[in-house]
Design an enzyme around this catalytic site. Structure first.
Site, PDB file in Angstrom:
ATOM      1  N   HIS A   1       3.815 -12.061  28.180  1.00  0.00           N
ATOM      2  CA  HIS A   1       3.302 -12.696  29.398  1.00  0.00           C
ATOM      3  C   HIS A   1       1.840 -12.332  29.651  1.00  0.00           C
ATOM      4  O   HIS A   1       1.410 -12.166  30.791  1.00  0.00           O
ATOM      5  CB  HIS A   1       4.179 -12.375  30.609  1.00  0.00           C
ATOM      6  CG  HIS A   1       5.406 -13.229  30.682  1.00  0.00           C
ATOM      7  ND1 HIS A   1       6.046 -13.510  31.868  1.00  0.00           N
ATOM      8  CD2 HIS A   1       6.110 -13.873  29.715  1.00  0.00           C
ATOM      9  CE1 HIS A   1       7.098 -14.291  31.624  1.00  0.00           C
ATOM     10  NE2 HIS A   1       7.153 -14.521  30.314  1.00  0.00           N
TER      11      HIS A   1
ATOM     12  N   GLU B   1      12.121 -23.747  31.470  1.00  0.00           N
ATOM     13  CA  GLU B   1      12.854 -22.486  31.343  1.00  0.00           C
ATOM     14  C   GLU B   1      12.239 -21.402  32.208  1.00  0.00           C
ATOM     15  O   GLU B   1      12.955 -20.591  32.824  1.00  0.00           O
ATOM     16  CB  GLU B   1      12.875 -22.041  29.872  1.00  0.00           C
ATOM     17  CG  GLU B   1      13.752 -20.826  29.592  1.00  0.00           C
ATOM     18  CD  GLU B   1      13.058 -19.479  29.721  1.00  0.00           C
ATOM     19  OE1 GLU B   1      13.731 -18.447  29.615  1.00  0.00           O
ATOM     20  OE2 GLU B   1      11.818 -19.456  29.938  1.00  0.00           O
ATOM     21  N   GLU B   2      10.906 -21.363  32.255  1.00  0.00           N
ATOM     22  CA  GLU B   2      10.212 -20.269  32.938  1.00  0.00           C
ATOM     23  C   GLU B   2      10.426 -20.283  34.448  1.00  0.00           C
ATOM     24  O   GLU B   2      10.111 -19.309  35.130  1.00  0.00           O
ATOM     25  CB  GLU B   2       8.708 -20.327  32.631  1.00  0.00           C
ATOM     26  CG  GLU B   2       8.331 -20.076  31.175  1.00  0.00           C
ATOM     27  CD  GLU B   2       8.515 -18.622  30.742  1.00  0.00           C
ATOM     28  OE1 GLU B   2       8.961 -17.799  31.564  1.00  0.00           O
ATOM     29  OE2 GLU B   2       8.202 -18.318  29.575  1.00  0.00           O
TER      30      GLU B   2
ATOM     31  N   ASP C   1      14.238 -17.196  21.649  1.00  0.00           N
ATOM     32  CA  ASP C   1      13.184 -16.823  22.594  1.00  0.00           C
ATOM     33  C   ASP C   1      12.563 -15.492  22.178  1.00  0.00           C
ATOM     34  O   ASP C   1      13.102 -14.779  21.320  1.00  0.00           O
ATOM     35  CB  ASP C   1      13.756 -16.718  24.012  1.00  0.00           C
ATOM     36  CG  ASP C   1      12.743 -17.071  25.093  1.00  0.00           C
ATOM     37  OD1 ASP C   1      11.546 -16.791  24.898  1.00  0.00           O
ATOM     38  OD2 ASP C   1      13.155 -17.618  26.126  1.00  0.00           O
TER      39      ASP C   1
ATOM     40  N   ASP D   1       5.305 -16.850  23.802  1.00  0.00           N
ATOM     41  CA  ASP D   1       6.486 -17.086  24.630  1.00  0.00           C
ATOM     42  C   ASP D   1       6.310 -18.475  25.266  1.00  0.00           C
ATOM     43  O   ASP D   1       5.572 -18.615  26.232  1.00  0.00           O
ATOM     44  CB  ASP D   1       6.610 -16.007  25.703  1.00  0.00           C
ATOM     45  CG  ASP D   1       7.774 -16.209  26.637  1.00  0.00           C
ATOM     46  OD1 ASP D   1       8.624 -17.083  26.367  1.00  0.00           O
ATOM     47  OD2 ASP D   1       7.831 -15.520  27.670  1.00  0.00           O
TER      48      ASP D   1
ATOM     49  N   HIS E   1      12.571 -23.229  24.445  1.00  0.00           N
ATOM     50  CA  HIS E   1      11.882 -23.908  25.544  1.00  0.00           C
ATOM     51  C   HIS E   1      10.414 -24.171  25.216  1.00  0.00           C
ATOM     52  O   HIS E   1       9.731 -23.356  24.596  1.00  0.00           O
ATOM     53  CB  HIS E   1      12.054 -23.156  26.864  1.00  0.00           C
ATOM     54  CG  HIS E   1      11.315 -21.864  27.004  1.00  0.00           C
ATOM     55  ND1 HIS E   1      10.014 -21.794  27.452  1.00  0.00           N
ATOM     56  CD2 HIS E   1      11.705 -20.581  26.808  1.00  0.00           C
ATOM     57  CE1 HIS E   1       9.630 -20.525  27.519  1.00  0.00           C
ATOM     58  NE2 HIS E   1      10.647 -19.767  27.127  1.00  0.00           N
TER      59      HIS E   1
END
Length: 351
Positions: free
Chosen positions: A318, A207-208, A230, A177, A68
């Site tokens: 994140h 995607e998120e 991922d 990410d 993604h």
């Protein structure tokens, strides 16, 4: 000690620094297209924004690999009379990682801002004991309210501002990410010869916020096989027991067994590990009890596919200082490449 690979750090930096909030992946898609167009037989962008590149294989069949393009971001929800902006998240955030960060608001032009909150000097003893919440933060642009409102409006997307640095054997920046997987998929296309079956390299959107791009594109392609690509958690940190590591930096590419959204096909796990063993590629198994990836959408859409996932161990996930080991990155490229080239050796027999 294994040799640290020579990776295209300039490309990785460009991928990580190019803004691409969910639903606003245009600039990343253009960068990816420029990198891959000479290595594929056909490429197109679907109505939702997924970039689909096809490399013809030796045998009948289809395999889809999804990485993604979007990054966790924010969206402006309010601008107060003094020009300070409130925001909502696009993707999962731990609020404590927002303190004192710089961001870029993509308004009529890109506007730099800082995330602020109430100074600790003014907090009551009770406030100091509480974990921060999203509502406690605002964006300060350092300019007049009139100037802010001329450039920024409700609905503008916001991405984080942080350069990529090399730390020892690792790289660290925001948005590894999942730009590290975008990088791996690009490098796989560049390195590989002919895939065993038709290879659909898909750079997905949104995607998120719910695997939206992968769901629609898989329904259209209806592949026989699928691989998610991922990041995953490397919790090999002080204060964590080995049972809490999930993966370990420098331990090799991770082969996903399950996460909260998918249980990968045991035949594919066996195939991936056999490929790794034959080609002397270090791997580690991954069981992630929270979080999910495009792998789940590939497995569930269309007629359903036999799926696996190559995961890249990542510390501080994140946040703006996500960290990946260069060796793990290189091993992930090698594992994916060999799996795609040797997929005609996959056994459909259950163990």
């Amino acid at each position: 000690m294994s040799q640290i690979p020579d990776l295209d750090i300039d490309l990785l930096r460009s991928l990580c620094l190019t803004p691409g909030a969910p639903g606003s992946e245009t600039l990343v898609r253009e960068l990816v297209l420029d990198q891959i167009k000479d290595y594929v037989d056909h490429v197109e962008t679907d109505p939702l924004g997924n970039l689909v590149a096809i490399k013809k294989g030796r045998n009948p069949g289809k395999v889809l690999v999804a990485a993604h393009m979007d990054e966790i971001s924010f969206i402006i929800t309010h601008i107060d009379p003094d020009g300070f902006a409130k925001f909502h998240t696009l993707g999962g955030f731990d609020p404590k990682t927002l303190t004192s960060q710089r961001v870029i608001v993509h308004g009529k032009e890109d506007v730099l801002g800082v995330i602020g909150s109430k100074p600790i000097h003014l907090m009551s003893p009770e406030e100091r004991q509480k974990a921060p919440k999203l509502k406690d933060y605002f964006i300060d642009f350092g300019m007049s309210a009139d100037r802010v409102k001329a450039l920024v409006q409700i609905g503008d997307k916001v991405t984080r501002e942080r350069d990529l640095v090399e730390l020892g054997d690792c790289v660290s920046t925001k948005s590894l990410d999942n730009r590290i997987s975008v990088f791996i998929l690009i490098e796989t296309l560049k390195r590989m010869a002919t895939p065993a079956v038709d290879f659909y390299a898909v750079f997905t959107v949104q995607e998120e916020v719910g695997l939206r791009g992968a769901t629609t594109v898989t329904r259209k392609i209806n592949p026989d096989f699928g691989f998610g690509l991922d990041t995953t958690i490397a919790n090999d940190l002080p204060g964590s027991s080995e049972a809490e590591y999930i993966t370990k930096l420098g331990g090799g590419a991770a082969v996903k067994i399950m996460d909260s959204s998918v249980i990968t096909d045991s035949r594919m796990v066996r195939f991936m590990e056999d490929v790794a063993k034959r080609n002397k590629i270090p791997t580690q198994r991954e069981i992630l009890t929270g979080g999910g990836t495009d792998t789940a959408a590939i497995q569930r859409s269309g007629d359903g596919a036999i799926v696996g996932c190559v995961s890249i161990p990542t510390r501080h996930i994140h946040s703006v200082v996500e960290m990946c080991h260069k060796g793990d990155i290189d091993h992930a490229i090698s594992l994916l490449q060999h799996c795609l080239e040797e997929l005609d050796q996959f056994s459909h027999d259950w163990a």
